[in-house]
Design an enzyme around this catalytic site. Structure first.
Site, PDB file in Angstrom:
ATOM      1  N   ASP A  10       0.850  -1.188   0.000  1.00 48.23           N
ATOM      2  CA  ASP A  10       0.000   0.000   0.000  1.00 48.23           C
ATOM      3  C   ASP A  10       0.891   1.245   0.000  1.00 48.23           C
ATOM      4  O   ASP A  10       1.604   1.500   0.963  1.00 48.23           O
ATOM      5  CB  ASP A  10      -0.873  -0.048   1.262  1.00 48.23           C
ATOM      6  CG  ASP A  10      -1.816   1.127   1.400  1.00 48.23           C
ATOM      7  OD1 ASP A  10      -1.687   2.115   0.652  1.00 48.23           O
ATOM      8  OD2 ASP A  10      -2.688   1.048   2.283  1.00 48.23           O
ATOM      9  N   ILE A  11       0.835   2.021  -1.066  1.00 47.06           N
ATOM     10  CA  ILE A  11       1.687   3.198  -1.186  1.00 47.06           C
ATOM     11  C   ILE A  11       1.418   4.218  -0.077  1.00 47.06           C
ATOM     12  O   ILE A  11       2.305   4.954   0.319  1.00 47.06           O
ATOM     13  CB  ILE A  11       1.570   3.841  -2.592  1.00 47.06           C
ATOM     14  CG1 ILE A  11       2.754   4.791  -2.843  1.00 47.06           C
ATOM     15  CG2 ILE A  11       0.221   4.530  -2.767  1.00 47.06           C
ATOM     16  CD1 ILE A  11       2.914   5.202  -4.284  1.00 47.06           C
ATOM     17  N   VAL A  33      -5.575   4.721  -6.376  1.00 47.57           N
ATOM     18  CA  VAL A  33      -4.471   5.326  -5.622  1.00 47.57           C
ATOM     19  C   VAL A  33      -4.848   6.738  -5.183  1.00 47.57           C
ATOM     20  O   VAL A  33      -4.605   7.131  -4.043  1.00 47.57           O
ATOM     21  CB  VAL A  33      -3.175   5.349  -6.470  1.00 47.57           C
ATOM     22  CG1 VAL A  33      -2.091   6.173  -5.804  1.00 47.57           C
ATOM     23  CG2 VAL A  33      -2.678   3.936  -6.724  1.00 47.57           C
ATOM     24  N   ASP A  34      -5.448   7.493  -6.076  1.00 53.26           N
ATOM     25  CA  ASP A  34      -5.827   8.873  -5.788  1.00 53.26           C
ATOM     26  C   ASP A  34      -6.745   8.953  -4.568  1.00 53.26           C
ATOM     27  O   ASP A  34      -6.500   9.706  -3.623  1.00 53.26           O
ATOM     28  CB  ASP A  34      -6.515   9.470  -7.020  1.00 53.26           C
ATOM     29  CG  ASP A  34      -6.688  10.978  -6.964  1.00 53.26           C
ATOM     30  OD1 ASP A  34      -6.002  11.650  -6.173  1.00 53.26           O
ATOM     31  OD2 ASP A  34      -7.522  11.484  -7.740  1.00 53.26           O
ATOM     32  N   SER A 135      -1.307   5.003 -14.495  1.00 50.71           N
ATOM     33  CA  SER A 135      -2.192   4.672 -15.627  1.00 50.71           C
ATOM     34  C   SER A 135      -2.495   3.187 -15.773  1.00 50.71           C
ATOM     35  O   SER A 135      -3.252   2.809 -16.655  1.00 50.71           O
ATOM     36  CB  SER A 135      -1.657   5.218 -16.956  1.00 50.71           C
ATOM     37  OG  SER A 135      -1.805   6.613 -17.013  1.00 50.71           O
ATOM     38  N   GLY A 137      -4.115   1.230 -13.747  1.00 52.17           N
ATOM     39  CA  GLY A 137      -5.349   0.813 -13.090  1.00 52.17           C
ATOM     40  C   GLY A 137      -6.546   1.136 -13.963  1.00 52.17           C
ATOM     41  O   GLY A 137      -6.675   0.660 -15.085  1.00 52.17           O
ATOM     42  N   ILE A 138      -7.384   2.017 -13.439  1.00 45.87           N
ATOM     43  CA  ILE A 138      -8.631   2.357 -14.121  1.00 45.87           C
ATOM     44  C   ILE A 138      -8.398   3.021 -15.489  1.00 45.87           C
ATOM     45  O   ILE A 138      -9.275   2.986 -16.346  1.00 45.87           O
ATOM     46  CB  ILE A 138      -9.521   3.234 -13.212  1.00 45.87           C
ATOM     47  CG1 ILE A 138     -10.944   3.256 -13.735  1.00 45.87           C
ATOM     48  CG2 ILE A 138      -8.943   4.623 -13.050  1.00 45.87           C
ATOM     49  CD1 ILE A 138     -11.966   3.721 -12.739  1.00 45.87           C
ATOM     50  N   TYR A 139      -7.214   3.589 -15.713  1.00 44.29           N
ATOM     51  CA  TYR A 139      -6.935   4.217 -17.008  1.00 44.29           C
ATOM     52  C   TYR A 139      -6.569   3.195 -18.078  1.00 44.29           C
ATOM     53  O   TYR A 139      -6.334   3.542 -19.229  1.00 44.29           O
ATOM     54  CB  TYR A 139      -5.872   5.288 -16.875  1.00 44.29           C
ATOM     55  CG  TYR A 139      -6.400   6.600 -16.304  1.00 44.29           C
ATOM     56  CD1 TYR A 139      -7.654   6.698 -15.698  1.00 44.29           C
ATOM     57  CD2 TYR A 139      -5.642   7.752 -16.378  1.00 44.29           C
ATOM     58  CE1 TYR A 139      -8.132   7.891 -15.188  1.00 44.29           C
ATOM     59  CE2 TYR A 139      -6.116   8.957 -15.860  1.00 44.29           C
ATOM     60  CZ  TYR A 139      -7.355   9.013 -15.281  1.00 44.29           C
ATOM     61  OH  TYR A 139      -7.823  10.211 -14.776  1.00 44.29           O
TER      62      TYR A 139
END
Length: 182
Positions: A10-11, A33-34, A135, A137-139
């Site tokens: 986990d960052i 992440v955001d 980018s 992940g969801i991107y």
């Protein structure tokens, strides 16, 4: 020479001078992440993001980069820093990755995310920087290609950062980055 290390985890739990956020262009939080960085970092990050957002120009390049125009926001491939709030870091460096497109090569924009984040880290005097797989992940960026671009770019950038950590959420991402490091 910058050391590159890989960690699975986990960052938001990293202790580093700077943690890189795979942000959306609004800088107001989101998913993945955001969202995790904003939740764990607390309201100080959002407050700083709102201050920064007010000073940004209209994000007119979003259409060229395959993004949705959002008015004021951070352009794809750019990076800015805020406080890290409750995170175990001094700063969060926010960068907006491109959405993957099978019809348009946007790899230069993805590479720019890493270059610009390291440029900001140098301006701040950061010596340790933790990156997610921007980018991937969801991107929708294919993980193996995202890992290749990330590792190649970090290796090529002249920086004062002493350690770059790629903090990867799962075994698959860790494996893709490990393969690129050889």
């Amino acid at each position: 020479m910058t050391a590159i290390t890989l960690l699975q985890g986990d960052i938001t739990r990293q202790s580093a001078d700077a943690i890189v956020n795979a942000a959306n262009s609004s800088l107001l939080g989101g998913g993945g992440v955001d969202g995790a960085i904003h939740r764990r970092g607390g309201p100080a990050i959002l407050k700083d993001c709102r201050r920064l957002r007010a000073s940004l120009p209209q994000a007119l390049n979003c259409v060229r980069a395959g993004e949705t125009p959002i008015g004021k926001g951070l352009r794809t491939g750019q990076a800015v820093a805020t406080t890290a709030g409750n995170l175990d870091a001094r700063w969060v460096i926010h960068t907006v990755g491109p959405r993957f497109s099978p019809h348009e090569d946007r790899s230069a924009l993805l590479a720019s995310c890493y270059r610009e984040a390291l440029r900001v880290a140098d301006e701040l005097g950061a010596r340790t920087v933790a990156f997610p797989a921007v980018s991937a992940g969801i991107y929708g960026w294919p993980l193996e290609d995202a890992a290749r671009i990330a590792v190649e770019t970090v290796r090529a950038v002249a920086t004062e950062v002493e350690e770059v950590r790629f903090v990867l959420f799962d075994e698959r991402a860790y494996g893709a980055f490990a393969e690129q490091l050889g």
